[in-house]
Design an enzyme around this catalytic site. Structure first.
Site, PDB file in Angstrom:
ATOM      1  N   ARG A 189       2.655  -6.475  -4.451  1.00 33.77           N
ATOM      2  CA  ARG A 189       3.235  -5.261  -5.016  1.00 33.77           C
ATOM      3  C   ARG A 189       4.277  -5.668  -6.055  1.00 33.77           C
ATOM      4  NH1 ARG A 189       2.988  -4.600   0.618  1.00 33.77           N
ATOM      5  NH2 ARG A 189       1.616  -2.902   1.308  1.00 33.77           N
ATOM      6  N   LYS A 213       6.172  -4.080   2.915  1.00 32.87           N
ATOM      7  CA  LYS A 213       6.759  -2.872   3.472  1.00 32.87           C
ATOM      8  C   LYS A 213       7.167  -3.120   4.919  1.00 32.87           C
ATOM      9  CE  LYS A 213       4.292   0.433   0.541  1.00 32.87           C
ATOM     10  NZ  LYS A 213       3.372   1.583   0.511  1.00 32.87           N
ATOM     11  N   HIS A 288       0.308  -2.237 -10.303  1.00 27.08           N
ATOM     12  CA  HIS A 288      -0.462  -1.980  -9.088  1.00 27.08           C
ATOM     13  C   HIS A 288      -1.968  -2.102  -9.329  1.00 27.08           C
ATOM     14  CE1 HIS A 288       0.420  -0.844  -4.980  1.00 27.08           C
ATOM     15  NE2 HIS A 288      -0.696  -0.148  -4.950  1.00 27.08           N
ATOM     16  N   ARG A 291      -3.378  -5.382  -8.309  1.00 25.46           N
ATOM     17  CA  ARG A 291      -3.569  -5.441  -6.846  1.00 25.46           C
ATOM     18  C   ARG A 291      -4.917  -4.829  -6.473  1.00 25.46           C
ATOM     19  NH1 ARG A 291      -0.672  -5.720  -1.973  1.00 25.46           N
ATOM     20  NH2 ARG A 291      -0.793  -3.910  -0.602  1.00 25.46           N
ATOM     21  N   HIS A 314      -2.026  -4.459   4.444  1.00 26.24           N
ATOM     22  CA  HIS A 314      -2.200  -3.070   4.872  1.00 26.24           C
ATOM     23  C   HIS A 314      -2.199  -2.982   6.392  1.00 26.24           C
ATOM     24  CE1 HIS A 314      -4.345  -1.929   0.867  1.00 26.24           C
ATOM     25  NE2 HIS A 314      -3.040  -1.796   0.793  1.00 26.24           N
ATOM     26  N   TYR A 323      -8.459   1.261  -1.845  1.00 26.85           N
ATOM     27  CA  TYR A 323      -8.162   0.336  -2.938  1.00 26.85           C
ATOM     28  C   TYR A 323      -9.417  -0.244  -3.570  1.00 26.85           C
ATOM     29  CZ  TYR A 323      -3.099  -0.158  -2.570  1.00 26.85           C
ATOM     30  OH  TYR A 323      -1.765   0.059  -2.638  1.00 26.85           O
TER      31      TYR A 323
END
Length: 339
Positions: A189, A213, A288, A291, A314, A323
């Site tokens: 990211r 995250k 992004h 990615r 994820h 994605y």
């Protein structure tokens, strides 16, 4: 009763309308009929109960903070929850699915908020209500009724091979080429890339650790091309700044071109890539998308979807599927192989 009538109308029109027309009908109905009839549910505005609602918001944010959600994410949750409450003028426990469908319709039809943005905002609200249910502060999640609506899904395309070559050939500095190769190779990211220091890279092993995250740690990797340009960029930087390899380890991985060479921020990376896209003639260039591109390429080259999920960091496989864009020729080849 009114809600049931509106749902019956929408369901009856499903065979006759495409997804865009169906959404338009849905929004118009809920905007125009909101509060028209009060029989089984009250649509009068009540006192907002600011103290009680604010306490619930603070509890929710504290729960997110406890699992290491980023401050920027917490601000987005807060902004959307308060925006919804301010718009509806109701206490949390009095808000219904009808209210949120009305809110959704106004945001889409009169304020022209993109569907993808609205979906994200509804996700914030749903997470908030799920927390309230877990804490036994409310009995149900009204966002679930909004979630039953069929929303048009748009496929976000990765860069094509031609796009990638155009971007590479349009780089005017070693830093820019190194950043392009790095973003594609690692699939990190943009916030993760901006936070890295030189010492975070194990160049000989072509590996690095990033904290995603929720401060979750994961390993990712450099391609030969990414290693080549990154090493050249760091060597030139070291000579230019007059620092030793050991001193370089404490410096940001990517820095501004102008002295005193501060850390390249998320906004700085986005700005640089927009300019690169204009020079290359490639539309919609942003971090992004690299990615998404590496995830799609890995999947099309045969990496199992479970491994792509881990590579991207994820939590859910469904997120990874969003994605990845499987190429049609890949589906055709697999059909011929397995059918």
């Amino acid at each position: 009763m009114l809600e049931k009538i509106l749902e019956n109308v929408i369901n009856a029109m499903v065979p006759c309308l495409d997804s865009g027309q169906l959404e338009k009908l849905n929004n118009v109905l809920y905007i125009e009929f909101h509060g028209v009839e009060v029989v089984e549910q009250c649509t009068e505005l009540a006192a907002t109960g600011e103290d009680g609602d604010e306490a619930k918001i603070r509890m929710f944010l504290a729960s997110k903070k406890a699992v290491n959600r980023q401050d920027a994410t917490l601000r987005q949750y807060t902004r959307e929850i308060r925006s919804m409450l301010g718009f509806l003028g109701k206490r949390l426990e009095d808000i219904t699915g009808m209210d949120l469908r009305y809110y959704y319709g106004i945001m889409r039809e009169r304020r022209h908020i993109k569907m993808s943005t609205m979906q994200t905002r509804l996700h914030y609200l749903s997470s908030f209500w799920d927390f309230l249910i877990t804490e036994e502060l409310v009995h149900s999640n009204p966002v679930k009724k909004v979630g039953l609506l069929k929303l048009e899904k748009t496929i976000k395309k990765p860069y094509s091979a031609e796009d990638m070559e155009a971007l590479r050939s349009s780089c005017t500095t070693l830093r820019d080429r190194a950043l392009v190769e790095f973003l594609y190779s690692t699939g990190v990211r943009v916030s993760e890339a901006a936070a890295l220091n030189v010492g975070d890279i194990w160049m000989d092993r072509k590996e690095l650790i990033v904290y995603g995250k929720g401060s979750k740690e994961r390993r990712t990797y450099l391609t030969d091309s990414a290693k080549f340009y990154l090493r050249r960029y760091l060597q030139v930087r070291g000579k230019d700044e007059g620092v030793s390899p050991e001193e370089m380890k404490e410096l940001p991985l990517f820095v501004t071109l102008d002295r005193p060479h501060g850390r390249l921020t998320v906004a700085g990376m986005q700005y640089m890539l927009r300019g690169l896209g204009k020079r290359a003639g490639v539309k919609n260039v942003h971090p992004h998308r690299f990615r998404r591109t590496i995830a799609t390429d890995l999947l099309n080259r045969g990496m199992p979807i479970e491994q792509v999920k881990e590579f991207l960091g994820h939590e859910k496989l469904d997120t990874t599927m969003i994605y990845c864009t499987v190429k049609e020729e890949g589906i055709q080849a697999s059909h011929r192989k397995f059918a």
